[in-house]
Scaffold this motif. Structure first.
Motif, PDB file in Angstrom:
ATOM      1  N   VAL A   1       0.887  -1.163   0.000  1.00 14.58           N
ATOM      2  CA  VAL A   1       0.000   0.000   0.000  1.00 14.58           C
ATOM      3  C   VAL A   1       0.927   1.215   0.000  1.00 14.58           C
ATOM      4  O   VAL A   1       1.570   1.517   1.004  1.00 14.58           O
ATOM      5  CB  VAL A   1      -0.919   0.030   1.229  1.00 14.58           C
ATOM      6  CG1 VAL A   1      -1.835   1.257   1.186  1.00 14.58           C
ATOM      7  CG2 VAL A   1      -1.753  -1.235   1.302  1.00 14.58           C
ATOM      8  N   PRO A   2       1.070   1.916  -1.132  1.00 13.04           N
ATOM      9  CA  PRO A   2       2.104   2.936  -1.263  1.00 13.04           C
ATOM     10  C   PRO A   2       1.770   4.242  -0.553  1.00 13.04           C
ATOM     11  O   PRO A   2       0.603   4.561  -0.312  1.00 13.04           O
ATOM     12  CB  PRO A   2       2.188   3.150  -2.773  1.00 13.04           C
ATOM     13  CG  PRO A   2       0.786   2.880  -3.240  1.00 13.04           C
ATOM     14  CD  PRO A   2       0.283   1.756  -2.366  1.00 13.04           C
ATOM     15  N   GLN A   3       2.828   4.991  -0.258  1.00 19.11           N
ATOM     16  CA  GLN A   3       2.654   6.302   0.363  1.00 19.11           C
ATOM     17  C   GLN A   3       2.063   7.300  -0.625  1.00 19.11           C
ATOM     18  O   GLN A   3       1.273   8.158  -0.255  1.00 19.11           O
ATOM     19  CB  GLN A   3       4.011   6.817   0.874  1.00 19.11           C
ATOM     20  CG  GLN A   3       3.936   8.173   1.559  1.00 19.11           C
ATOM     21  CD  GLN A   3       5.289   8.624   2.082  1.00 19.11           C
ATOM     22  OE1 GLN A   3       6.320   8.115   1.667  1.00 19.11           O
ATOM     23  NE2 GLN A   3       5.282   9.550   3.006  1.00 19.11           N
ATOM     24  N   SER A   4       2.450   7.195  -1.899  1.00 18.98           N
ATOM     25  CA  SER A   4       1.968   8.109  -2.943  1.00 18.98           C
ATOM     26  C   SER A   4       1.230   7.288  -3.998  1.00 18.98           C
ATOM     27  O   SER A   4       1.830   6.871  -4.999  1.00 18.98           O
ATOM     28  CB  SER A   4       3.143   8.864  -3.574  1.00 18.98           C
ATOM     29  OG  SER A   4       3.852   9.592  -2.593  1.00 18.98           O
TER      30      SER A   4
ATOM     31  N   GLY B   1      -7.830  10.799  -1.063  1.00 18.70           N
ATOM     32  CA  GLY B   1      -8.326   9.712  -0.240  1.00 18.70           C
ATOM     33  C   GLY B   1      -8.829   8.541  -1.062  1.00 18.70           C
ATOM     34  O   GLY B   1      -8.587   7.380  -0.734  1.00 18.70           O
ATOM     35  N   LEU B   2      -9.529   8.832  -2.175  1.00 14.39           N
ATOM     36  CA  LEU B   2     -10.024   7.762  -3.031  1.00 14.39           C
ATOM     37  C   LEU B   2      -8.876   7.052  -3.747  1.00 14.39           C
ATOM     38  O   LEU B   2      -8.900   5.833  -3.936  1.00 14.39           O
ATOM     39  CB  LEU B   2     -11.018   8.310  -4.051  1.00 14.39           C
ATOM     40  CG  LEU B   2     -12.432   8.597  -3.533  1.00 14.39           C
ATOM     41  CD1 LEU B   2     -13.298   9.172  -4.649  1.00 14.39           C
ATOM     42  CD2 LEU B   2     -13.071   7.331  -2.970  1.00 14.39           C
ATOM     43  N   ALA B   3      -7.856   7.808  -4.157  1.00 11.93           N
ATOM     44  CA  ALA B   3      -6.687   7.179  -4.774  1.00 11.93           C
ATOM     45  C   ALA B   3      -6.000   6.244  -3.791  1.00 11.93           C
ATOM     46  O   ALA B   3      -5.542   5.156  -4.155  1.00 11.93           O
ATOM     47  CB  ALA B   3      -5.716   8.249  -5.264  1.00 11.93           C
ATOM     48  N   GLN B   4      -5.948   6.657  -2.510  1.00 12.49           N
ATOM     49  CA  GLN B   4      -5.348   5.803  -1.483  1.00 12.49           C
ATOM     50  C   GLN B   4      -6.141   4.514  -1.326  1.00 12.49           C
ATOM     51  O   GLN B   4      -5.579   3.426  -1.215  1.00 12.49           O
ATOM     52  CB  GLN B   4      -5.298   6.557  -0.153  1.00 12.49           C
ATOM     53  CG  GLN B   4      -4.547   5.829   0.954  1.00 12.49           C
ATOM     54  CD  GLN B   4      -3.062   5.775   0.683  1.00 12.49           C
ATOM     55  OE1 GLN B   4      -2.399   6.783   0.549  1.00 12.49           O
ATOM     56  NE2 GLN B   4      -2.523   4.579   0.581  1.00 12.49           N
TER      57      GLN B   4
ATOM     58  N   THR C   1      -3.003   8.290   4.797  1.00  9.42           N
ATOM     59  CA  THR C   1      -2.789   9.660   4.336  1.00  9.42           C
ATOM     60  C   THR C   1      -4.001  10.161   3.556  1.00  9.42           C
ATOM     61  O   THR C   1      -4.490   9.482   2.651  1.00  9.42           O
ATOM     62  CB  THR C   1      -1.538   9.733   3.444  1.00  9.42           C
ATOM     63  OG1 THR C   1      -0.399   9.343   4.207  1.00  9.42           O
ATOM     64  CG2 THR C   1      -1.324  11.140   2.915  1.00  9.42           C
ATOM     65  N   GLY C   2      -4.491  11.332   3.910  1.00 13.05           N
ATOM     66  CA  GLY C   2      -5.586  11.949   3.171  1.00 13.05           C
ATOM     67  C   GLY C   2      -6.967  11.439   3.529  1.00 13.05           C
ATOM     68  O   GLY C   2      -7.944  11.837   2.888  1.00 13.05           O
ATOM     69  N   LEU C   3      -7.076  10.560   4.524  1.00 12.56           N
ATOM     70  CA  LEU C   3      -8.371  10.008   4.903  1.00 12.56           C
ATOM     71  C   LEU C   3      -8.908  10.693   6.147  1.00 12.56           C
ATOM     72  O   LEU C   3      -8.141  11.062   7.043  1.00 12.56           O
ATOM     73  CB  LEU C   3      -8.245   8.500   5.175  1.00 12.56           C
ATOM     74  CG  LEU C   3      -7.651   7.626   4.056  1.00 12.56           C
ATOM     75  CD1 LEU C   3      -7.654   6.170   4.480  1.00 12.56           C
ATOM     76  CD2 LEU C   3      -8.425   7.811   2.761  1.00 12.56           C
ATOM     77  N   ASP C   4     -10.240  10.834   6.219  1.00 14.52           N
ATOM     78  CA  ASP C   4     -10.817  11.356   7.452  1.00 14.52           C
ATOM     79  C   ASP C   4     -10.804  10.244   8.502  1.00 14.52           C
ATOM     80  O   ASP C   4     -10.510   9.087   8.211  1.00 14.52           O
ATOM     81  CB  ASP C   4     -12.227  11.915   7.221  1.00 14.52           C
ATOM     82  CG  ASP C   4     -13.221  10.864   6.725  1.00 14.52           C
ATOM     83  OD1 ASP C   4     -13.121   9.690   7.144  1.00 14.52           O
ATOM     84  OD2 ASP C   4     -14.096  11.215   5.923  1.00 14.52           O
TER      85      ASP C   4
ATOM     86  N   THR D   1      -9.953   1.676   7.244  1.00 20.15           N
ATOM     87  CA  THR D   1      -8.789   1.158   6.517  1.00 20.15           C
ATOM     88  C   THR D   1      -7.920   0.284   7.413  1.00 20.15           C
ATOM     89  O   THR D   1      -7.526  -0.820   7.016  1.00 20.15           O
ATOM     90  CB  THR D   1      -7.956   2.320   5.953  1.00 20.15           C
ATOM     91  OG1 THR D   1      -8.758   3.060   5.025  1.00 20.15           O
ATOM     92  CG2 THR D   1      -6.711   1.806   5.228  1.00 20.15           C
ATOM     93  N   VAL D   2      -7.615   0.742   8.621  1.00 19.40           N
ATOM     94  CA  VAL D   2      -6.754  -0.068   9.485  1.00 19.40           C
ATOM     95  C   VAL D   2      -7.474  -1.332   9.947  1.00 19.40           C
ATOM     96  O   VAL D   2      -6.845  -2.386  10.117  1.00 19.40           O
ATOM     97  CB  VAL D   2      -6.218   0.744  10.693  1.00 19.40           C
ATOM     98  CG1 VAL D   2      -5.338   1.881  10.228  1.00 19.40           C
ATOM     99  CG2 VAL D   2      -7.344   1.249  11.569  1.00 19.40           C
ATOM    100  N   ASP D   3      -8.784  -1.253  10.105  1.00 22.22           N
ATOM    101  CA  ASP D   3      -9.536  -2.459  10.463  1.00 22.22           C
ATOM    102  C   ASP D   3      -9.494  -3.483   9.330  1.00 22.22           C
ATOM    103  O   ASP D   3      -9.392  -4.692   9.569  1.00 22.22           O
ATOM    104  CB  ASP D   3     -10.989  -2.113  10.795  1.00 22.22           C
ATOM    105  CG  ASP D   3     -11.130  -1.386  12.134  1.00 22.22           C
ATOM    106  OD1 ASP D   3     -10.136  -1.343  12.895  1.00 22.22           O
ATOM    107  OD2 ASP D   3     -12.224  -0.861  12.400  1.00 22.22           O
TER     108      ASP D   3
END
Length: 323
Positions: A104-107, A165-168, A190-193, A200-202
Motif C-alpha cells: 500500500v504505497p505512500q503516494s 483519499g479515493l486514490a489511497q 494519508t488523506g483520509l478522514d 482502513t486499518v480495520d
C-alpha cells in the motif's frame, strides 16, 4: 491473535539492514542504519517516527525500489528463503511484489496507471494474481473495491479524477488482491478522514488474520494504536525502541526519551512538541542522534548507545542495571 508458532520461520527477518545514498560530491547520506526486527504470521508491527527519519526508505529497500545511487547492507529474509536485499529484479518482479509482499504505497498517484481506469487496473491485477476468469472479473473487482469502501460508481474513473483519499483506497484495494503473506503499508491513512482511517486499518487487520504479517509505516499514532501488536520507533535512520503496543500506549509507556516525546506531543496527552529539529541524515553525530534534543543528555551520549533490552538509550540501560 493466535500466538506465533516458535518453530516456524518468521515471515520477515530483518538483520542489520542499512541504506546509504551516494551523492554527487562523493559524500554519503545514511538513511537507515542497522535496522533489526522480525515479523511472524499474524503479527502487526507499526514503524513510527517523524518525517524524514528513514521509514519509507526502509520499505523501499524491502521491495527493491531504491534509486541507483543507493547502497544496502544486511539481510531481510522473507519466509526463511528469499533475501530481499540480495534478490534479483527478476525475482522481485515475478515472485515477490504483489504475490509475497503486497504494497500500500505512500503516494498512490505514482503507483496507479494514469491512462487506465481503476476498474481496468483491478481487472489486470485479478487476472495476474488470482487467475480470475473474464466472466468473473466485474464481480471480483467490485468486491475488491468494497473491501476498502471504494465507491463502485467511481470504478470507471481515471486516477486523476479521484481525490487523494479515493486514490489511497484504490491503491489499498490493489494491494489486498494478492493475499500476500506480508503486507507492507506505507502511510496507508494519508488523506483520509478519521472514519475512513479506522475502516482502513480495520481492513488491514482483518487481512492479516492469523496467517499473514503486517508492517505499517505511519506517523499516525492513533492508527498505530488501533492496529499494532508492537511499535518500532525510528529516529534519524535508527530503530531506537521496539515495544508492545499495550505498553507503549499504556500507563507505563515507552522507555526511550524520543518515544515518550512522540506521545507527549499528542493533543490528548501533554500536547508538547519535541523541541529542536532532527539532525540531517548527511551529518549525523557519532553518538546518540537524539542527544541535542534530549533533556537527559550527558557525556555518555557522545557514544552511540547499544540496542539493549529493545531500546537504544544509555540512561535506560543504566536504570536497568541499577534495578
Amino acid at each position: 491473535m493466535t500466538p506465533p508458532d516458535p518453530t516456524a520461520p518468521p515471515v520477515l527477518d530483518v538483520r542489520g539492514l542499512s541504506v546509504r545514498f551516494r551523492m554527487r560530491e562523493g559524500r554519503f547520506v545514511r538513511a537507515v542504519t542497522d535496522a533489526r526486527f522480525t515479523l511472524h504470521a499474524g503479527e502487526r508491527l507499526a514503524l513510527v517516527g517523524e518525517s524524514g527519519c528513514g521509514k519509507s526508505v526502509l520499505a523501499s529497500a524491502l521491495l527493491g525500489l531504491l534509486p541507483e545511487n543507493a547502497e544496502t547492507a544486511g539481510e531481510a529474509v522473507l519466509n526463511g528463503s528469499i533475501d530481499l536485499l540480495a534478490a534479483s529484479e527478476r525475482t522481485l518482479a515475478r515472485t515477490v511484489r504483489g504475490r509475497q509482499v503486497g504494497l500500500v504505497p505512500q503516494s498512490p498517484a505514482a503507483h496507479l496507471t494514469p491512462v487506465r481506469t481503476i476498474r481496468a487496473q483491478l481487472h489486470e491485477t485479478l487476472r495476474e494474481l488470482r487467475r480470475t476468469p473474464r466472466s468473473g472479473l466485474r464481480e471480483a473487482a467490485e468486491e475488491a473495491a468494497a473491501r476498502v469502501s471504494f465507491p463502485v460508481d467511481h470504478l470507471d474513473r481515471y486516477p486523476h479524477e479521484l481525490s487523494g483519499g479515493l486514490a489511497q483506497r484504490a491503491a489499498t484495494a490493489l494491494a489486498l488482491i494478492g493475499d500476500a503473506p506480508l503486507l507492507l503499508a506505507d502511510e496507508p491513512t494519508t488523506g483520509l478522514d478519521r472514519d475512513l482511517v479506522e475502516h482502513t486499518v480495520d481492513e488491514l487487520a482483518r487481512h492479516t488474520g492469523d496467517s499473514r504479517a503486517l508492517l505499517m509505516i505511519t506517523h499516525d499514532l492513533a492508527a498505530a494504536e488501533r492496529i499494532a501488536d508492537r511499535i518500532a520507533v525510528m529516529y534519524a535512520g535508527r530503530i531506537v525502541e521496539i515495544v508492545e503496543a499495550t505498553t507503549f500506549f499504556g500507563a507505563r509507556g515507552p522507555r526511550h526519551p524520543y518515544s515518550r516525546g512522540l506521545l507527549d506531543a499528542l493533543p490528548e496527552r501533554a500536547f508538547e512538541p519535541i523541541g529542536g529539529m532532527p539532525p540531517e541524515l548527511g551529518a549525523l553525530p557519532d553518538g546518540c542522534a537524539f542527544a541535542a534534543r534530549c533533556a537527559r543528555a550527558s557525556e555518555e551520549c557522545r557514544v552511540q548507545p547499544p540496542f539493549e533490552g529493545a531500546v537504544a538509550c544509555h540512561h535506560v540501560a543504566l536504570e536497568a542495571g541499577h534495578a
